[in-house]
Design an enzyme around this catalytic site. Structure first.
Site, PDB file in Angstrom:
ATOM      1  N   ASN B  14       1.079  -1.429  -4.184  1.00  0.00           N
ATOM      2  CA  ASN B  14       0.074  -0.520  -4.166  1.00  0.00           C
ATOM      3  C   ASN B  14      -1.088  -0.921  -2.844  1.00  0.00           C
ATOM      4  O   ASN B  14      -0.973  -2.025  -2.605  1.00  0.00           O
ATOM      5  CB  ASN B  14      -0.774  -0.416  -5.637  1.00  0.00           C
ATOM      6  CG  ASN B  14      -1.159   1.200  -5.676  1.00  0.00           C
ATOM      7  OD1 ASN B  14      -1.458   1.828  -4.739  1.00  0.00           O
ATOM      8  ND2 ASN B  14      -1.096   1.461  -6.897  1.00  0.00           N
ATOM      9  N   CYS B  15      -1.717   0.010  -2.661  1.00  0.00           N
ATOM     10  CA  CYS B  15      -2.794  -0.163  -1.651  1.00  0.00           C
ATOM     11  C   CYS B  15      -3.594  -1.267  -1.778  1.00  0.00           C
ATOM     12  O   CYS B  15      -4.089  -1.690  -3.013  1.00  0.00           O
ATOM     13  CB  CYS B  15      -3.758   1.087  -1.398  1.00  0.00           C
ATOM     14  SG  CYS B  15      -5.320   0.917  -0.367  1.00  0.00           S
ATOM     15  N   PRO B  16      -3.840  -1.945  -0.865  1.00  0.00           N
ATOM     16  CA  PRO B  16      -3.491  -2.137   0.678  1.00  0.00           C
ATOM     17  C   PRO B  16      -2.126  -3.023   0.866  1.00  0.00           C
ATOM     18  O   PRO B  16      -2.045  -3.287   2.081  1.00  0.00           O
ATOM     19  CB  PRO B  16      -4.482  -2.660   1.385  1.00  0.00           C
ATOM     20  CG  PRO B  16      -5.079  -3.700   0.574  1.00  0.00           C
ATOM     21  CD  PRO B  16      -4.748  -3.420  -0.909  1.00  0.00           C
TER      22      PRO B  16
END
Lengths: 155, 76
Positions: B14-16
């Site tokens: 998931n981000c980042p």
């Protein structure tokens, strides 16, 4: 093109609020920004080698819960630890990076981490407990960098 | 999709993290080489566009198939 600069003040020391400074700092560094984070007050907890951060639902009615839990119950001993472990499990299952990993990525990307000397003294933190890549300075040192920054965030 | 020199599987991240892993991989590649990235984070679509724009690495192509997003980025 001149390198862009991001200045962040990290003031919070809970597990959830530890994420924004490290996510933004590591991402900005990946985009080519020069980044400094100034850690003050409870944000200093983010610098400990051994991160023992927790989440609390108390005073935070917006925290999503699987089922409604009365505030009196949320305040019972052990609840904070329970909620913290729930949050960590959830993050892991969603592929969210651990704080240790994000912080390490920041260090690798040469994000400068500065601890506020005044609050280190105030809380009598032992700097031996902090990661080794930390510098110690005061408000004036922050402004030297922040004054030239393109983006300045208070978190 | 076109040819590529190296591949990065960022599925499940998931981000980042997809961006950070891509940055790291690109740093070890020679200029002009193409990196193919696979991600499952829907936010990565906008993020890789923004990443390319801000770093000067060219986003040659992007696509989605069965919940998997692929990106081809040419190192500047």
């Amino acid at each position: 093109m001149e390198q862009k600069k991001l200045a962040i003040i990290a003031t919070k020391g809970t597990l959830d609020w530890a994420y924004p400074p490290f996510i933004l700092a590591s991402t900005a560094a990946a985009l080519g920004y020069e980044v400094q984070i100034f850690f003050t007050f409870y944000g200093l907890q983010l610098l400990r080698k051994d991160l023992k951060l927790q989440v609390s639902s108390l005073g935070n009615p917006a925290m999503p819960m699987p089922a409604p839990v009365p505030v009196m119950v949320q305040a019972l001993p052990g609840m904070q630890g329970f909620m913290t472990s729930m949050m960590k499990k959830k993050m892991k299952s969603k592929g969210v990076a651990s704080l240790e990993e994000l912080r390490e990525l920041c260090v690798e990307a040469e994000v400068k981490m500065i601890a506020c000397q005044m609050t280190v003294d105030l809380f009598e933190f032992d700097t031996k407990d902090f990661v080794s890549d930390v510098e110690y300075a005061g408000a004036a040192a922050f402004f030297e960098f922040a004054g030239e920054s393109d983006i300045c965030l208070y978190i | 999709m076109a040819d590529f020199d190296q591949e990065l599987d960022a599925s499940g991240l998931n981000c980042p993290l997809p961006i950070l892993r891509a940055k790291k991989t690109l740093a070890q590649m020679d200029s002009g080489k193409v990196l193919r990235i696979i991600a499952t984070d829907p936010g990565s679509v906008k993020d890789f566009e923004a990443f390319a724009k801000q770093t000067g690495n060219e986003l040659l192509a992007s696509g989605e198939e069965g919940g998997k997003y692929t990106f081809l980025i040419k190192k500047a």
